[in-house]
Design a protein around this motif. Sequence first.
Motif, short mmCIF file in Angstrom:
data_model
loop_
_atom_site.label_atom_id
_atom_site.label_comp_id
_atom_site.label_asym_id
_atom_site.label_seq_id
_atom_site.Cartn_x
_atom_site.Cartn_y
_atom_site.Cartn_z
N LYS A 5 1.00 -1.30 0.21
CA LYS A 5 0.41 -0.31 0.21
C LYS A 5 0.78 0.69 0.29
CE LYS A 5 -4.27 -2.67 1.60
NZ LYS A 5 -5.44 -2.38 1.90
N ARG A 8 -0.89 4.65 -1.24
CA ARG A 8 -1.95 4.45 -0.26
C ARG A 8 -1.17 5.73 0.42
NH1 ARG A 8 -7.62 3.48 -0.33
NH2 ARG A 8 -7.70 2.73 -1.60
N THR A 9 -0.26 5.30 0.64
CA THR A 9 0.73 5.84 2.06
C THR A 9 1.14 7.35 1.43
OG1 THR A 9 0.65 4.07 2.35
CG2 THR A 9 2.61 5.63 4.20
N ARG A 11 0.01 8.88 -0.91
CA ARG A 11 -1.42 10.18 -1.08
C ARG A 11 -1.10 10.63 0.34
NH1 ARG A 11 -6.75 8.08 -4.04
NH2 ARG A 11 -6.96 7.00 -3.12
N GLU A 12 -1.18 9.58 1.39
CA GLU A 12 -1.82 10.05 2.63
C GLU A 12 -1.04 11.64 2.92
OE1 GLU A 12 -2.69 6.48 4.89
OE2 GLU A 12 -4.73 6.50 3.73
N GLY A 176 -4.31 5.91 -6.31
CA GLY A 176 -3.45 6.27 -4.62
C GLY A 176 -2.76 7.62 -5.76
N SER B 316 -3.10 -3.07 -2.86
CA SER B 316 -3.93 -1.64 -3.92
C SER B 316 -2.54 -0.97 -4.39
CB SER B 316 -4.40 -0.78 -3.25
OG SER B 316 -3.42 -0.66 -2.10
N GLY B 325 -11.11 1.67 -0.44
CA GLY B 325 -10.56 0.62 -0.47
C GLY B 325 -10.31 -0.29 -1.73
#
Lengths: 548, 548
Positions: A5, A8-9, A11-12, A176, B316, B325
């Motif tokens: 991920k 996603r990380t 993007r966070e 993402g 992802s 998700g």
Amino acid sequence: MRDWKTQRTAREDRLAAGARFARGKTVAVDDLTAFLETVLRPGDRVCLEGDNQKQADVLAMALADIDPSVIHDLHMVQSGVVLPEHLDIFDKGIARRLDYSYSGPQSARIARMLFGGKIELGAVHTYLELFARYFVDLTPQVALIAAVSADHEGNLYTGPNTEDTPTVVEATSFKGGLVIAQVAEVVDKLPRVDIPGDQVHFVVEAKKPFYVEPLFTRDPGAITETQILTAMMAIKGIYAPYGVKRLNHGIGFSTAAIELLLPTYGEKLGLKGKICTHWALNPHPTLIPAIEAGWVEQIHCFGSEVGMDDYLAARSDIYFTGADGSLRSNRALCQTAGLYACDMFIGSTLQIDLAGHSSTVTTDRIAGFGGAPNMGSDPRGRRHPSEPWLKAGAEADPGTPAGLRRGRKLVVQIGETFGDANVPLFVEQLDALALAQKLDLDLAPVMIYGDDVSHIVTEEGIANLLLCRDKDEREQAIRGVAGYTEIGRGRDRRMVERLRERKVIQRPEDLGIDPLEADRSMLAARSIKDLALASGGLYRPPSKFRNW
Amino acid sequence: MRDWKTQRTAREDRLAAGARFARGKTVAVDDLTAFLETVLRPGDRVCLEGDNQKQADVLAMALADIDPSVIHDLHMVQSGVVLPEHLDIFDKGIARRLDYSYSGPQSARIARMLFGGKIELGAVHTYLELFARYFVDLTPQVALIAAVSADHEGNLYTGPNTEDTPTVVEATSFKGGLVIAQVAEVVDKLPRVDIPGDQVHFVVEAKKPFYVEPLFTRDPGAITETQILTAMMAIKGIYAPYGVKRLNHGIGFSTAAIELLLPTYGEKLGLKGKICTHWALNPHPTLIPAIEAGWVEQIHCFGSEVGMDDYLAARSDIYFTGADGSLRSNRALCQTAGLYACDMFIGSTLQIDLAGHSSTVTTDRIAGFGGAPNMGSDPRGRRHPSEPWLKAGAEADPGTPAGLRRGRKLVVQIGETFGDANVPLFVEQLDALALAQKLDLDLAPVMIYGDDVSHIVTEEGIANLLLCRDKDEREQAIRGVAGYTEIGRGRDRRMVERLRERKVIQRPEDLGIDPLEADRSMLAARSIKDLALASGGLYRPPSKFRNW
């Protein structure tokens, strides 16, 4: 254990960094450059929305103001290179690599920058293949897009210029990436939702509308009698015999002339309802008279056109419109419609060689091709049958038994033998080839390949390349309509006459057309003002096209 | 004065009629048939969402219960004909005309009904061209679609099976049509918004999930050693030399074998990172071991696959996933990705003729082709250059100068010379031709045309059709890998040997492959259970694939 991920990380992290500049999702325009420096990363793949019409201009300006020591080496993946800022970012070292489709107004500067090594070129794409690569190997990490308005959840209203936005957002947001939208205003309730808010991360309230270029407006006043003649020939010699109902028109005065002849010349030929009923087409103002005269059943649009919005909304039986009443365009789907659901593409070009290859690229201008190469190619493979497609296929390939014989899309090049500034349309060799050598490109920037072209129309006649049986016949068919250009003068007269006997070449008189008939009085509208009047005042031409 | 808003008025009439059955936008499932009788009109063009995976099954059942004296002569325009109800409506006289793409499970019945005149056939399309026609001349007036859940404004959550829904809704809703969605439940807040509520007119709370077919699950336990051999040959003889990174795999055990050999045989050949990194692909469970071994960078999906949802959500970095998700699929965009952004399609077929034409249609089964003909065609026209594409183009066309020479997409047919029930893969004439005559079709249902095919792989060898210089060489190259089929036995042995010397044909030994090596122990997973284990328990196979 591999971390699956990371995107996603990442993007966070960007979201957290950007949040310092945001209230909810909204970023103030004054903070924009600092905000972009915070959420971008060196080397990011970025789509800066520059369609061939609408522009995320406020985001482009802010991007060009970034400090290149902070953000550099961006890889821009965008369909249009239109604004000066789109190239400024390369001059300043903010961006390094470019994959794009179209660069009309910047074509001379982009050529200079490519020669100068200021831009590392990925490829010049067609729209549809660039969109395709957004989902495979050119997925943007950041998308900088444009809409009319947003609500507080980040839902977006694009208005009539939806264009590339859904495709760009889908590729970026679901992989993402970060989506940042410029909008004119943030409102409580949108007229309609074009992009759901959970796909949008930040909204910049630009306090003014995005820039749009009136790219598809052609003043009927500038249409020449030669263009009227070629338009008559196209209608009588191609549209009518093939019965072309589903089609796309390229940009240019020759096709504008065809549009303006439908309610006059087309009517006289009894073609209403038999041709030109279903379109994949930008909202050409020159089609208004034909629409008003009841020629057209349906049009799906790539984008909108400046001044046409009220007209489009008032003609919802013809155009695709949303719950708010205004146009919904979609470039990816309209390109697909042009590729697979149309039986004809007709457009103009700058150069055609003896094999029928054509290009709008010259040695000092790299315009890119936008959608024309998709529209103007025969995708082959399997397709549903239609009458024009089967007829064209039977002409091209009479030997194969019907069940196994594929049809052909009609791909027509229309133009005058000598174009602007008396430059010949026909050439021994495309400038695109010299350019490919100079830039060491794998592939010359050919727009439409000769084996996809079915017809060439000039004031001298129609060459039906489907009926040519070998390379020599093709060459002589092309020479045979090339007029007094050097290519035309180099024809083998006896062979050209034989081709004419076989109707491979048809002269105006062979079609029963008297060139003296080709008069501007035949146009259903002779000025921009006529178009506005024909629309019942609904079409509001941009001021640069108004002289009354 | 012409009324230009007849479609909007007609929709308002339907909305008003339907409102009698609705609370807000919600219609009770018990009222569904009566509701449909009220909002439909005889002769309507209707898209009943039947993708090749998810099905609007509750809407299909209700439609089949309609009184044909009230609603009749519907024109169905849908990508999949999958459920019995999809054909029941023709038997009952509710529907009359059909335009479609795929009909796997109903292929025998659809053939009988076509022969019996029960169905008026428009055309058998590829997915992308049917979608294209939704925007040109097959725009639905009513769309009956399926989603996981809706909120009270009609916003829809499709979950991982987004598939055709955005395309169908866009075509219908923006052209004055009516969109009716079946959902399992209506909730206050959706996990994500896949379709904005202002594009959706009615929601039916079905109180159960829509039906999904596990279409892309192949049990590694059923892979034969011959399939392993052909997979080894494909990897070593095609994937490696061309360096194929961006690709699509068709459905079938041969390509499943390739997927399962990547982390074993592919690893041994040192190909990791050099091939198979970017995919347009359904979520094949057989790709799990390669993904886990770090072979794959990115996959965009047409649809989802039963049992794969948790795995996809947990990966992802590889798959496209939404704010909630879970997977976001999109068939139209993935088809486009396969058409223009992939360098290879490889798949299986039922019959190949001497010209290399292939089809899955036989005289008593009309399966339709779905996406294979788009994936498995070389779209020609202009494309961005890539190494595999340029190499294939240079093989096919060594004479043209590089700048003007186009590349070629690799289109590979893989199979055993004798298929199921010992039926030969190679035939003199495709059954599709006999069928076309019987049904008086303009075009035989050929799936992939011979001139698009670059390679044919069987246990006897690889035929590289790019290197064939004429029709005779093509025929002998095909005969030369056709084994002991009648076609294979009819080969010209001397010519086949010459083709082998030129590497037009390569035998396993020419590739350094010992057929005795082809052993099931080479598969990275030998059972569905192995796949579940490889996924760390995230893949949950449907019960029909479980035997433990």
